[in-house]
Design a protein around this motif. Structure first.
Motif, PDB file in Angstrom:
ATOM      1  N   LYS A  72      -5.687   2.008 -25.237  1.00 57.74           N
ATOM      2  CA  LYS A  72      -5.959   2.945 -24.144  1.00 57.74           C
ATOM      3  C   LYS A  72      -4.803   3.013 -23.146  1.00 57.74           C
ATOM      4  CE  LYS A  72      -8.263  -0.129 -20.822  1.00 57.74           C
ATOM      5  NZ  LYS A  72      -9.470  -0.342 -19.986  1.00 57.74           N
ATOM      6  N   LYS A  73      -3.987   1.915 -23.069  1.00 59.51           N
ATOM      7  CA  LYS A  73      -2.916   1.883 -22.077  1.00 59.51           C
ATOM      8  C   LYS A  73      -1.747   1.072 -22.594  1.00 59.51           C
ATOM      9  CE  LYS A  73      -1.918   0.479 -17.281  1.00 59.51           C
ATOM     10  NZ  LYS A  73      -2.473  -0.082 -16.029  1.00 59.51           N
ATOM     11  N   MET A  74      -0.536   1.561 -22.294  1.00 57.76           N
ATOM     12  CA  MET A  74       0.694   0.838 -22.599  1.00 57.76           C
ATOM     13  C   MET A  74       1.428   0.527 -21.306  1.00 57.76           C
ATOM     14  SD  MET A  74       1.101   0.288 -25.896  1.00 57.76           S
ATOM     15  CE  MET A  74       2.795  -0.261 -25.722  1.00 57.76           C
ATOM     16  N   MET A  75       1.879  -0.713 -21.179  1.00 52.83           N
ATOM     17  CA  MET A  75       2.780  -1.121 -20.099  1.00 52.83           C
ATOM     18  C   MET A  75       4.125  -1.365 -20.771  1.00 52.83           C
ATOM     19  SD  MET A  75       0.042  -3.808 -18.491  1.00 52.83           S
ATOM     20  CE  MET A  75       1.026  -4.337 -17.104  1.00 52.83           C
ATOM     21  N   SER A  76       5.024  -0.387 -20.672  1.00 53.31           N
ATOM     22  CA  SER A  76       6.222  -0.382 -21.516  1.00 53.31           C
ATOM     23  C   SER A  76       7.458   0.060 -20.755  1.00 53.31           C
ATOM     24  CB  SER A  76       6.016   0.565 -22.718  1.00 53.31           C
ATOM     25  OG  SER A  76       4.975   0.135 -23.534  1.00 53.31           O
ATOM     26  N   SER A  77       8.607  -0.162 -21.420  1.00 55.06           N
ATOM     27  CA  SER A  77       9.887   0.303 -20.903  1.00 55.06           C
ATOM     28  C   SER A  77      10.423   1.489 -21.692  1.00 55.06           C
ATOM     29  CB  SER A  77      10.928  -0.817 -20.950  1.00 55.06           C
ATOM     30  OG  SER A  77      10.598  -1.845 -20.061  1.00 55.06           O
ATOM     31  N   TYR A  78      10.272   1.422 -23.003  1.00 50.27           N
ATOM     32  CA  TYR A  78      10.893   2.417 -23.882  1.00 50.27           C
ATOM     33  C   TYR A  78       9.834   3.018 -24.786  1.00 50.27           C
ATOM     34  CZ  TYR A  78      13.943   4.465 -27.417  1.00 50.27           C
ATOM     35  OH  TYR A  78      14.556   5.335 -28.268  1.00 50.27           O
ATOM     36  N   VAL A  79       9.745   4.330 -24.803  1.00 51.35           N
ATOM     37  CA  VAL A  79       8.690   4.985 -25.581  1.00 51.35           C
ATOM     38  C   VAL A  79       9.279   5.927 -26.638  1.00 51.35           C
ATOM     39  CG1 VAL A  79       7.050   4.792 -23.701  1.00 51.35           C
ATOM     40  CG2 VAL A  79       8.448   6.852 -23.883  1.00 51.35           C
ATOM     41  N   GLY A  80      10.550   5.802 -26.934  1.00 53.62           N
ATOM     42  CA  GLY A  80      11.153   6.637 -27.967  1.00 53.62           C
ATOM     43  C   GLY A  80      10.791   6.175 -29.358  1.00 53.62           C
ATOM     44  N   GLU A  81      11.140   6.968 -30.356  1.00 56.32           N
ATOM     45  CA  GLU A  81      10.978   6.640 -31.776  1.00 56.32           C
ATOM     46  C   GLU A  81       9.517   6.646 -32.247  1.00 56.32           C
ATOM     47  OE1 GLU A  81      13.789   6.634 -33.093  1.00 56.32           O
ATOM     48  OE2 GLU A  81      15.005   6.231 -31.336  1.00 56.32           O
ATOM     49  N   ASN A  82       8.586   7.057 -31.403  1.00 57.73           N
ATOM     50  CA  ASN A  82       7.183   7.026 -31.805  1.00 57.73           C
ATOM     51  C   ASN A  82       6.541   8.360 -31.428  1.00 57.73           C
ATOM     52  OD1 ASN A  82       4.354   6.505 -32.018  1.00 57.73           O
ATOM     53  ND2 ASN A  82       4.808   4.314 -31.947  1.00 57.73           N
ATOM     54  N   ALA A  83       6.418   9.240 -32.406  1.00 58.18           N
ATOM     55  CA  ALA A  83       5.905  10.590 -32.158  1.00 58.18           C
ATOM     56  C   ALA A  83       4.441  10.563 -31.725  1.00 58.18           C
ATOM     57  CB  ALA A  83       6.070  11.448 -33.408  1.00 58.18           C
ATOM     58  N   GLU A  84       3.648   9.651 -32.296  1.00 61.36           N
ATOM     59  CA  GLU A  84       2.229   9.589 -31.937  1.00 61.36           C
ATOM     60  C   GLU A  84       2.053   9.085 -30.512  1.00 61.36           C
ATOM     61  OE1 GLU A  84      -1.875   9.969 -32.172  1.00 61.36           O
ATOM     62  OE2 GLU A  84      -0.239  10.863 -33.324  1.00 61.36           O
ATOM     63  N   PHE A  85       2.882   8.130 -30.118  1.00 56.55           N
ATOM     64  CA  PHE A  85       2.895   7.665 -28.726  1.00 56.55           C
ATOM     65  C   PHE A  85       3.133   8.851 -27.806  1.00 56.55           C
ATOM     66  CE2 PHE A  85       4.082   3.792 -26.018  1.00 56.55           C
ATOM     67  CZ  PHE A  85       4.043   4.487 -24.822  1.00 56.55           C
ATOM     68  N   MET A  86       4.159   9.620 -28.069  1.00 64.02           N
ATOM     69  CA  MET A  86       4.499  10.761 -27.233  1.00 64.02           C
ATOM     70  C   MET A  86       3.362  11.780 -27.203  1.00 64.02           C
ATOM     71  SD  MET A  86       7.732  13.385 -27.597  1.00 64.02           S
ATOM     72  CE  MET A  86       7.174  13.952 -29.224  1.00 64.02           C
ATOM     73  N   ARG A  87       2.773  12.058 -28.370  1.00 65.58           N
ATOM     74  CA  ARG A  87       1.708  13.056 -28.437  1.00 65.58           C
ATOM     75  C   ARG A  87       0.504  12.625 -27.605  1.00 65.58           C
ATOM     76  NH1 ARG A  87      -2.877  14.274 -30.009  1.00 65.58           N
ATOM     77  NH2 ARG A  87      -3.298  12.172 -30.805  1.00 65.58           N
ATOM     78  N   GLN A  88       0.093  11.353 -27.743  1.00 65.41           N
ATOM     79  CA  GLN A  88      -1.074  10.878 -27.008  1.00 65.41           C
ATOM     80  C   GLN A  88      -0.823  10.856 -25.508  1.00 65.41           C
ATOM     81  OE1 GLN A  88      -3.007   7.309 -28.428  1.00 65.41           O
ATOM     82  NE2 GLN A  88      -2.676   7.837 -30.583  1.00 65.41           N
ATOM     83  N   TYR A  89       0.386  10.476 -25.117  1.00 67.19           N
ATOM     84  CA  TYR A  89       0.705  10.426 -23.687  1.00 67.19           C
ATOM     85  C   TYR A  89       0.718  11.829 -23.084  1.00 67.19           C
ATOM     86  CZ  TYR A  89       3.482   9.997 -19.432  1.00 67.19           C
ATOM     87  OH  TYR A  89       3.927  10.085 -18.146  1.00 67.19           O
ATOM     88  N   LEU A  90       1.380  12.764 -23.740  1.00 68.34           N
ATOM     89  CA  LEU A  90       1.489  14.120 -23.206  1.00 68.34           C
ATOM     90  C   LEU A  90       0.148  14.842 -23.202  1.00 68.34           C
ATOM     91  CD1 LEU A  90       4.876  15.263 -24.809  1.00 68.34           C
ATOM     92  CD2 LEU A  90       4.451  14.515 -22.456  1.00 68.34           C
ATOM     93  N   SER A  91      -0.753  14.451 -24.099  1.00 66.02           N
ATOM     94  CA  SER A  91      -2.071  15.086 -24.153  1.00 66.02           C
ATOM     95  C   SER A  91      -3.087  14.415 -23.229  1.00 66.02           C
ATOM     96  CB  SER A  91      -2.605  15.073 -25.589  1.00 66.02           C
ATOM     97  OG  SER A  91      -2.859  13.744 -26.019  1.00 66.02           O
ATOM     98  N   GLY A  92      -2.667  13.329 -22.556  1.00 62.41           N
ATOM     99  CA  GLY A  92      -3.557  12.638 -21.641  1.00 62.41           C
ATOM    100  C   GLY A  92      -4.504  11.653 -22.303  1.00 62.41           C
ATOM    101  N   GLU A  93      -4.293  11.345 -23.588  1.00 65.59           N
ATOM    102  CA  GLU A  93      -5.161  10.416 -24.304  1.00 65.59           C
ATOM    103  C   GLU A  93      -4.764   8.961 -24.062  1.00 65.59           C
ATOM    104  OE1 GLU A  93      -5.422  11.429 -28.494  1.00 65.59           O
ATOM    105  OE2 GLU A  93      -4.864  13.506 -28.018  1.00 65.59           O
ATOM    106  N   LEU A  94      -3.533   8.728 -23.615  1.00 62.80           N
ATOM    107  CA  LEU A  94      -2.995   7.374 -23.473  1.00 62.80           C
ATOM    108  C   LEU A  94      -2.433   7.182 -22.077  1.00 62.80           C
ATOM    109  CD1 LEU A  94      -2.145   4.683 -24.970  1.00 62.80           C
ATOM    110  CD2 LEU A  94       0.049   5.819 -25.400  1.00 62.80           C
ATOM    111  N   GLU A  95      -2.854   6.117 -21.400  1.00 65.43           N
ATOM    112  CA  GLU A  95      -2.279   5.767 -20.107  1.00 65.43           C
ATOM    113  C   GLU A  95      -0.939   5.064 -20.334  1.00 65.43           C
ATOM    114  OE1 GLU A  95      -4.928   3.778 -17.295  1.00 65.43           O
ATOM    115  OE2 GLU A  95      -6.558   4.195 -18.700  1.00 65.43           O
TER     116      GLU A  95
END
Length: 234
Positions: A72-95
């Motif tokens: 449900k949530k990521m505490m991170s520095s780098y979010v590149g290289e992961n298309a699903e990460f980006m999709r969920q974040y931009l769609s509001g599914e992932l904090e």
């Protein structure tokens, strides 16, 4: 009581529950606790918060848990290289709680040392500082960052003895030591487990006091971005 368990699932038995916070070692695809991540996926626990530098790629690392919607949530520095990460974040599914890399490492280390918070200049004047306490020291502005206290730490080392004293190999000595320190319970996977006294005490990167459970297993060596030079013509 032995710290050595027969499998990742056995080592995680009794430790997993919904809504928990997990600190995970690794940087890119290096030093990822892949066996433990697969066992967490197979357990079916959900609504997880991960403190980790990044989320691997779509089909490796924490990426496999993003695919199954267990995070449900990521505490991170780098979010590149992961298309699903980006999709969920931009769609509001992932904090997402962004952290500068040094700040994230220090938040983990602080948690492991029992330090609830510390002041840093990193992020002052940026979005990172929004909503955080500001304080002046010697005419300079600092912001308060909280230590990370995780329910569980999962990390990967190269070699450990049966008491948990371990060595990380080369670049895998990244976020693994501070991630191991900040969890209430630390489970470590290694490539080789040896008897106490086998490892040179001067070469120990993390003492076994931080490690509660150990597994040994086979690991896949992945290269995140393969860059090679074309073979020269004869």
């Amino acid at each position: 009581m032995s710290k050595v368990y027969g499998s990742a699932a056995e080592a995680l038995d009794g430790l997993l529950h919904d809504d928990m916070t997990i600190a995970a070692g690794g940087f890119g695809l290096c030093g990822i606790p892949e066996l433990l991540l697969a066992a967490i996926r197979d357990s079916g626990v959900g609504n997880l918060t991960f403190a980790s530098n990044n989320a691997g790629v779509d089909d490796f690392g924490i990426g496999i848990l993003l695919q199954t919607r267990q995070v449900k949530k990521m505490m991170s520095s780098y979010v590149g290289e992961n298309a699903e990460f980006m999709r969920q974040y931009l769609s509001g599914e992932l904090e997402l709680e962004f952290n500068p890399q040094g700040t994230l490492a220090e938040r983990m280390r602080a948690g492991g040392a029992g330090i609830p918070g510390f002041y840093t200049k990193t992020g002052v004047g940026t979005q990172i500082a929004e909503g955080k306490e500001h304080k002046e020291f010697d005419g300079e502005t600092y912001i308060l960052e909280r230590g990370i206290f995780a329910d569980l730490s999962i990390v990967k080392a190269w070699k450990a003895d049966t008491t948990g004293n371990c060595i990380f190999r080369k670049t895998a000595r990244n976020f693994n030591p501070p991630a191991a320190m900040c969890g209430r319970t630390c489970v470590m996977e290694v490539e080789e487990i040896v008897e106490p006294g086998t490892l040179d005490p001067d070469c120990i990167h993390l003492p076994g006091i931080y490690v509660h459970r150990l597994i040994q297993g086979d690991h896949e060596k992945r290269i995140e971005q393969r860059t090679v030079r074309k073979r020269e013509e004869a």
